[in-house]
Each structure stands twice: as structure tokens, then as C-alpha cells.
Motif scaffolding. Structure first.
Motif, short mmCIF file in Angstrom:
data_model
loop_
_atom_site.label_atom_id
_atom_site.label_comp_id
_atom_site.label_asym_id
_atom_site.label_seq_id
_atom_site.Cartn_x
_atom_site.Cartn_y
_atom_site.Cartn_z
N UNK A 133 0.82 -1.20 0.00
CA UNK A 133 0.00 0.00 0.00
C UNK A 133 0.86 1.25 0.00
N UNK A 134 0.32 2.31 -0.57
CA UNK A 134 1.04 3.59 -0.64
C UNK A 134 0.84 4.30 0.69
N UNK A 135 1.58 3.91 1.70
CA UNK A 135 1.50 4.54 3.00
C UNK A 135 2.88 4.53 3.63
N UNK A 136 3.00 5.28 4.72
CA UNK A 136 4.30 5.41 5.36
C UNK A 136 4.78 4.05 5.86
N UNK A 137 6.05 3.78 5.65
CA UNK A 137 6.63 2.52 6.11
C UNK A 137 6.77 2.57 7.62
N UNK A 138 6.21 1.61 8.36
CA UNK A 138 6.23 1.67 9.82
C UNK A 138 7.62 1.53 10.43
N UNK A 139 8.59 1.00 9.65
CA UNK A 139 9.94 0.86 10.18
C UNK A 139 10.78 2.11 9.98
N UNK A 140 10.41 2.95 9.04
CA UNK A 140 11.23 4.12 8.71
C UNK A 140 11.17 5.20 9.79
N UNK A 141 12.28 5.89 9.95
CA UNK A 141 12.35 6.99 10.89
C UNK A 141 13.55 6.85 11.82
N UNK A 142 13.51 7.58 12.92
CA UNK A 142 14.57 7.54 13.93
C UNK A 142 14.04 6.86 15.18
N UNK A 143 14.87 5.98 15.73
CA UNK A 143 14.50 5.20 16.91
C UNK A 143 15.52 5.48 18.01
N UNK A 144 15.03 5.78 19.21
CA UNK A 144 15.93 6.09 20.33
C UNK A 144 15.85 4.99 21.37
N UNK A 145 17.03 4.55 21.81
CA UNK A 145 17.09 3.47 22.79
C UNK A 145 16.59 3.93 24.15
N UNK A 146 15.93 3.03 24.86
CA UNK A 146 15.51 3.25 26.24
C UNK A 146 16.55 2.58 27.14
N UNK A 147 17.46 3.36 27.75
CA UNK A 147 18.56 2.77 28.54
C UNK A 147 18.08 1.84 29.65
#
Length: 256
Positions: free
Chosen positions: A22-36
Motif C-alpha cells: 500500500x502507498x502509505x508510510x513505512x512503519x519501520x522508517x524513521x529515527x529510533x531512540x534506545x531506552x537505557x
């Protein structure tokens, strides 16, 4: 930790999984920040036995080659690298080179029942040098560096705790938390050269990704599993390093 992730959705599209593209935002794309607070580490146990001319590290009952500490270069029988070791105080300074290029400088020191190992890494791909520092707690033995130890912490100087992912067609570019530039991978599982070895990726269903790091000899050096939450807001990573120095690390990332 060399953390990595790519788009399972894009992989599904590229290999004709049953999921609709589908033409929608990829759920994996973006920036991910670790939770220490979610980081858990179960490190390996090993034994160090010293002698007048050097030391031997034993892992899972299998002793490695002796590291000769006379200030002169010696060829490592396992990979052909040149190793120069000097004894300094209660520990050692070991410099490693391959094909005339410096690859590592490892400084090991002991204070009480704790041992610190600082490994300065000089990548052969032209990326910036970085430092991996581990701490081990004495299980038994002594004095000094002699005895059995268990690694309890490990950290990298480049690790900023943010993972960036971008999928474009049948490729993914991601910038790992401890890399200073993105790495490109095909989404068909093709291994690519990385840090003197290779890296490959495979999807295991729509919410799981398995990444394999292998050495120049083709043997697996680390097995990473990434799982996307149902709401797409968090990502769980589990890293497993196999024998002869087994360890398991797990952590969670949140989308920024």
C-alpha cells in the motif's frame, strides 16, 4: 553493538509476500531512540592464565593461542594478524595489525576484583575509529589478571542510542547507533562487506527481521533479531553472539 534494522514491509513487497504493498508510510522508517532502562546484558565467562612470557585466554574450556608479551610482533595462528604485546602494570597493551594496517589497540587493566578492557578499533573501510570498553568481574582466582572472569558491561564510544532507517525501493539505508555513516543493503538477503566481514538481512514474517554478521571466514559473529510492536511505536532488539564467547544483549527503542 552495531545495531541494525530495515523495513520488513519493503522486504515483503520485494519478495512478493502476500501482504499488499500500500502507498502509505513505512512503519519501520524513521529515527529510533534506545531506552537505557531496558538494556540487559549477559556476558561471557573466561579464564586468563599468565606466564613469564605472556598469557592464554580460555573460553568454554578451550584455550586460545598464547599471546607472547615481549614487545615484538608475533603472527596469530588463527587469522594471520601480527600481534605485539607489552606488559604494563597489572595488565597488558596489545596492538594488532593486518596487512601492515593497524586494526586494534587493546589495553587491559585490573583494579581489585574488576578488570577493564579498552579496545580501540581502526576500521579498514575508512570510517572513524571508535572504542569498545568492557568490564569483567572476578569469579575466582588471582592475583592480578589471573583467574576466571565474567563480562558484566560493554559500551562503545560511538553509540549515541539513535538508530535511523530509510527504505528506498529494494534497498535500505540505515545509520546504526554506533556508526558515523549509513550502510546500504539490498532487501533480498545479499551479504555486503562490512567491518572486515559481511552483513545480511532476512524477514521472518511482517514484524520480525533477522540480521547476520559474519567474519571474513564466513562464520557467524552475531545474530540480531528486531521485532516491531503492533502499534509501530517501539522496536525490540535481541543480539546473540555465539561460541566461543557467547553473550546475549536485549534492548528496546522508541520511535522519535
Amino acid at each position: 553493538m552495531k545495531r541494525i534494522a530495515v523495513s520488513v514491509w519493503a522486504i515483503a513487497c520485494s519478495v512478493c509476500f502476500s501482504l499488499p504493498c500500500l502507498a502509505q508510510a513505512n512503519p519501520w522508517n524513521g529515527s529510533w531512540k534506545i531506552d537505557p532502562s531496558t538494556v540487559k546484558y549477559d556476558g561471557p565467562t573466561f579464564t586468563i592464565t599468565t606466564a613469564a612470557d605472556g598469557y592464554v585466554v580460555t573460553r568454554q574450556g578451550k584455550p586460545g593461542p598464547k599471546t607472547v608479551c615481549d614487545g615484538k610482533p608475533h603472527k596469530d595462528p588463527t587469522d594471520g594478524a601480527m600481534v605485539t604485546c607489552n606488559k604494563v602494570g597489572s595488565g597488558y597493551v596489545v596492538e594488532v595489525s593486518n596487512n601492515g594496517k593497524r586494526t586494534n589497540k587493546v589495553t587491559t587493566s585490573v583494579s581489585g576484583n574488576m578488570m577493564t578492557r579498552k579496545n580501540e578499533v581502526f576500521p579498514d573501510d575508512g570510517s572513524s575509529p571508535f572504542t569498545m570498553t568492557s568490564e569483567a568481574k572476578r569469579v575466582s582466582g588471582g592475583p592480578g589478571i589471573n583467574g576466571e572472569w565474567k563480562t558484566v558491561t560493554i559500551r562503545e564510544s560511538q553509540d549515541k542510542g539513535i538508530l535511523s532507517i530509510h527504505v528506498n525501493g529494494n534497498e535500505v539505508a540505515f545509520k546504526e547507533t554506533d556508526n558515523d555513516k549509513p550502510v546500504m543493503l539490498k532487501l533480498d538477503g545479499t551479504p555486503v562487506k562490512f567491518m572486515g566481514g559481511t552483513m545480511s538481512v532476512k524477514a521472518d514474517g511482517p514484524h520480525k527481521l533477522i540480521v547476520i554478521y559474519a567474519g571474513a571466514d564466513g562464520k557467524t559473529r552475531r545474530h540480531n533479531t528486531f521485532e516491531l510492536s503492533a502499534d509501530g511505536k517501539s522496536l525490540t532488539e535481541t543480539d546473540v553472539t555465539p561460541d566461543p564467547s557467547p553473550s546475549t544483549t536485549s534492548m528496546k527503542f522508541h520511535k522519535m
